[in-house]
Design a protein around this motif. Structure first.
Motif, PDB file in Angstrom:
ATOM      1  N   LEU A   7      54.544  28.598  34.418  1.00 51.56           N
ATOM      2  CA  LEU A   7      53.663  27.964  35.405  1.00 51.56           C
ATOM      3  C   LEU A   7      54.365  27.798  36.756  1.00 51.56           C
ATOM      4  O   LEU A   7      53.754  27.940  37.814  1.00 51.56           O
ATOM      5  N   GLU A   8      55.653  27.572  36.720  1.00 53.69           N
ATOM      6  CA  GLU A   8      56.422  27.383  37.965  1.00 53.69           C
ATOM      7  C   GLU A   8      56.439  28.661  38.788  1.00 53.69           C
ATOM      8  O   GLU A   8      56.274  28.629  40.011  1.00 53.69           O
ATOM      9  N   ASP A   9      56.604  29.812  38.116  1.00 53.56           N
ATOM     10  CA  ASP A   9      56.606  31.082  38.846  1.00 53.56           C
ATOM     11  C   ASP A   9      55.243  31.355  39.461  1.00 53.56           C
ATOM     12  O   ASP A   9      55.128  31.878  40.578  1.00 53.56           O
ATOM     13  N   VAL A  10      54.206  31.021  38.707  1.00 51.69           N
ATOM     14  CA  VAL A  10      52.844  31.228  39.221  1.00 51.69           C
ATOM     15  C   VAL A  10      52.625  30.397  40.478  1.00 51.69           C
ATOM     16  O   VAL A  10      52.071  30.866  41.484  1.00 51.69           O
ATOM     17  N   LEU A  11      53.084  29.156  40.431  1.00 53.92           N
ATOM     18  CA  LEU A  11      52.917  28.282  41.604  1.00 53.92           C
ATOM     19  C   LEU A  11      53.700  28.805  42.807  1.00 53.92           C
ATOM     20  O   LEU A  11      53.222  28.753  43.945  1.00 53.92           O
ATOM     21  N   LYS A  12      54.903  29.317  42.576  1.00 55.21           N
ATOM     22  CA  LYS A  12      55.699  29.862  43.675  1.00 55.21           C
ATOM     23  C   LYS A  12      54.999  31.041  44.319  1.00 55.21           C
ATOM     24  O   LYS A  12      54.961  31.182  45.549  1.00 55.21           O
ATOM     25  N   ASP A  13      54.439  31.931  43.481  1.00 61.28           N
ATOM     26  CA  ASP A  13      53.727  33.084  44.036  1.00 61.28           C
ATOM     27  C   ASP A  13      52.510  32.638  44.840  1.00 61.28           C
ATOM     28  O   ASP A  13      52.211  33.191  45.910  1.00 61.28           O
ATOM     29  N   GLN A  14      51.822  31.643  44.319  1.00 60.03           N
ATOM     30  CA  GLN A  14      50.633  31.153  45.018  1.00 60.03           C
ATOM     31  C   GLN A  14      51.013  30.531  46.371  1.00 60.03           C
ATOM     32  O   GLN A  14      50.338  30.745  47.382  1.00 60.03           O
ATOM     33  N   ILE A  15      52.103  29.770  46.369  1.00 60.62           N
ATOM     34  CA  ILE A  15      52.554  29.143  47.627  1.00 60.62           C
ATOM     35  C   ILE A  15      52.954  30.206  48.642  1.00 60.62           C
ATOM     36  O   ILE A  15      52.654  30.108  49.836  1.00 60.62           O
ATOM     37  N   LYS A  16      53.627  31.261  48.171  1.00 60.53           N
ATOM     38  CA  LYS A  16      54.034  32.349  49.058  1.00 60.53           C
ATOM     39  C   LYS A  16      52.822  33.024  49.679  1.00 60.53           C
ATOM     40  O   LYS A  16      52.786  33.317  50.879  1.00 60.53           O
ATOM     41  N   GLU A  17      51.802  33.279  48.841  1.00 58.37           N
ATOM     42  CA  GLU A  17      50.588  33.913  49.348  1.00 58.37           C
ATOM     43  C   GLU A  17      49.864  32.994  50.329  1.00 58.37           C
ATOM     44  O   GLU A  17      49.318  33.452  51.349  1.00 58.37           O
ATOM     45  N   ILE A  18      49.878  31.691  50.010  1.00 61.17           N
ATOM     46  CA  ILE A  18      49.230  30.731  50.923  1.00 61.17           C
ATOM     47  C   ILE A  18      49.922  30.728  52.282  1.00 61.17           C
ATOM     48  O   ILE A  18      49.273  30.709  53.334  1.00 61.17           O
ATOM     49  N   ASN A  19      51.264  30.758  52.285  1.00 63.83           N
ATOM     50  CA  ASN A  19      52.017  30.778  53.553  1.00 63.83           C
ATOM     51  C   ASN A  19      51.700  32.032  54.355  1.00 63.83           C
ATOM     52  O   ASN A  19      51.554  31.988  55.581  1.00 63.83           O
ATOM     53  N   GLN A  20      51.613  33.158  53.657  1.00 60.94           N
ATOM     54  CA  GLN A  20      51.277  34.399  54.350  1.00 60.94           C
ATOM     55  C   GLN A  20      49.870  34.334  54.937  1.00 60.94           C
ATOM     56  O   GLN A  20      49.626  34.782  56.060  1.00 60.94           O
ATOM     57  N   LEU A  21      48.947  33.766  54.143  1.00 59.90           N
ATOM     58  CA  LEU A  21      47.577  33.624  54.636  1.00 59.90           C
ATOM     59  C   LEU A  21      47.522  32.693  55.848  1.00 59.90           C
ATOM     60  O   LEU A  21      46.776  32.937  56.804  1.00 59.90           O
ATOM     61  N   GLU A  22      48.318  31.616  55.814  1.00 58.21           N
ATOM     62  CA  GLU A  22      48.345  30.691  56.952  1.00 58.21           C
ATOM     63  C   GLU A  22      48.884  31.386  58.203  1.00 58.21           C
ATOM     64  O   GLU A  22      48.388  31.183  59.315  1.00 58.21           O
ATOM     65  N   MET A  23      49.910  32.216  58.014  1.00 58.45           N
ATOM     66  CA  MET A  23      50.486  32.934  59.155  1.00 58.45           C
ATOM     67  C   MET A  23      49.476  33.906  59.740  1.00 58.45           C
ATOM     68  O   MET A  23      49.295  33.985  60.960  1.00 58.45           O
ATOM     69  N   VAL A  24      48.794  34.650  58.836  1.00 61.38           N
ATOM     70  CA  VAL A  24      47.787  35.600  59.305  1.00 61.38           C
ATOM     71  C   VAL A  24      46.648  34.865  59.999  1.00 61.38           C
ATOM     72  O   VAL A  24      46.154  35.288  61.055  1.00 61.38           O
ATOM     73  N   THR A  25      46.260  33.739  59.418  1.00 57.00           N
ATOM     74  CA  THR A  25      45.179  32.944  60.019  1.00 57.00           C
ATOM     75  C   THR A  25      45.576  32.447  61.405  1.00 57.00           C
ATOM     76  O   THR A  25      44.785  32.465  62.349  1.00 57.00           O
ATOM     77  N   SER A  26      46.847  32.005  61.530  1.00 59.12           N
ATOM     78  CA  SER A  26      47.336  31.524  62.824  1.00 59.12           C
ATOM     79  C   SER A  26      47.331  32.641  63.856  1.00 59.12           C
ATOM     80  O   SER A  26      46.950  32.437  65.011  1.00 59.12           O
ATOM     81  N   PHE A  27      47.760  33.840  63.438  1.00 54.74           N
ATOM     82  CA  PHE A  27      47.732  34.984  64.351  1.00 54.74           C
ATOM     83  C   PHE A  27      46.310  35.287  64.800  1.00 54.74           C
ATOM     84  O   PHE A  27      46.055  35.575  65.975  1.00 54.74           O
ATOM     85  N   ILE A  28      45.376  35.241  63.822  1.00 58.73           N
ATOM     86  CA  ILE A  28      43.983  35.565  64.153  1.00 58.73           C
ATOM     87  C   ILE A  28      43.402  34.518  65.099  1.00 58.73           C
ATOM     88  O   ILE A  28      42.703  34.846  66.064  1.00 58.73           O
TER      89      ILE A  28
END
Length: 285
Positions: A7-28
């Motif tokens: 479960l910890e690895d799953v959460l880390k992957d999700q957090i990483k994807e969320i950060n990337q989405l936030e960065m892309v959203t900020s750029f947009i």
């Protein structure tokens, strides 16, 4: 065998994807601002490029100028070598001939010394004759008028030293702790300044040029003209702060200005103001 994902690895992957989405959203969301920043950066780079090109052109011009200067130095060196060669190999017969011609064109004239000017004689009036010094000759007394008839101009601008009685009448607040010897030493300095100044003026324009003091002579004459233009009547003998500094290599400080006030009080000098310029006129008897 299937890989077990915690479960910890799953959460880390999700957090990483969320950060990337936030960065892309900020750029947009800030794409317009990013675009403006990129355009500004591009303009700055273009300006820098233009500046670099200008510096390169200036550097090329400096190189060309340096080359021309080196060529000019080489020509100067060649010319100098030729002049030295011509000087060392100049015929002696021509040298003697030129010397003879120069002697014919420029006869030797005895040069007058700067102090060879004639001092003007004073105009003596009947009232002046009363000032002649008495001389006792046997049983009679005659008056010696030689000093009056052949009056030296220096007598007109030399300031007389203060006597003990004059010094004692100076208010305490004005003289302070200054002594009679200090005041008279200051008067001696002023007399030296006046002697130098009017010695230059007595040379005349030609004499001042020979002595190398033409600029100083013209400056003194202009000061005299300014005073006469200010309706200062009679014979004018004066000095100013520049004259004092030129002769003593020191400025008129507060102490010296107080001594000038003392001399004004004792009727030795008179202050004249022409705008910001202050001149001290010697009171002649």
């Amino acid at each position: 065998m299937a890989r077990i994902i915690s479960l910890e690895d799953v959460l880390k992957d999700q957090i990483k994807e969320i950060n990337q989405l936030e960065m892309v959203t900020s750029f947009i969301q800030n794409k317009e601002e990013l675009k403006d920043s990129l355009i500004q950066a591009q303009n700055d780079i273009e300006d820098l490029s233009i500046g670099v090109l200008g510096l390169k052109k200036d550097l090329e011009k400096m190189k060309e100028h340096n080359v021309s200067q080196r060529k000019l130095m080489a020509l100067y060196q060649q010319l100098d070598d030729r002049i030295i060669h011509m000087t060392n190999n100049f015929p002696e017969s021509l040298t003697q001939q030129l010397d003879r011609q120069e002697e014919k064109l420029n006869p030797i004239i005895k040069e007058k010394t700067p102090n060879s000017y004639k001092k003007p004689l004073a105009i003596v009036t009947n009232s002046d004759l009363t000032k002649c010094e008495p001389i006792i000759t046997g049983d009679s007394i005659v008056k010696d008028c030689r000093k009056m008839l052949f009056k030296d101009p220096e007598d007109s601008y030399i300031i007389k030293e203060l006597s003990d009685s004059e010094f004692s009448k100076i208010p305490k607040y004005m003289i302070g702790r200054q002594t009679l010897s200090t005041v008279n030493a200051f008067i001696t300095t002023i007399n030296q300044i006046m002697k130098f100044k009017y010695g230059i003026l007595a040379l005349g324009k030609v004499g001042a040029r020979k002595k190398g003091e033409l600029n100083l002579y013209l400056e003194f004459k202009k000061e005299e003209s300014d005073l006469k233009a200010a309706n200062q009547e009679g014979e004018i003998y004066f000095f100013n702060a520049d004259d004092y500094e030129r002769e003593t290599n020191s400025k008129l400080d507060k102490t010296k200005l107080n001594l000038l006030t003392v001399l004004r009080h004792c009727k030795r000098i008179h202050e004249i103001r022409l705008g910001k310029n202050v001149k001290y006129r010697v009171i002649t008897s």
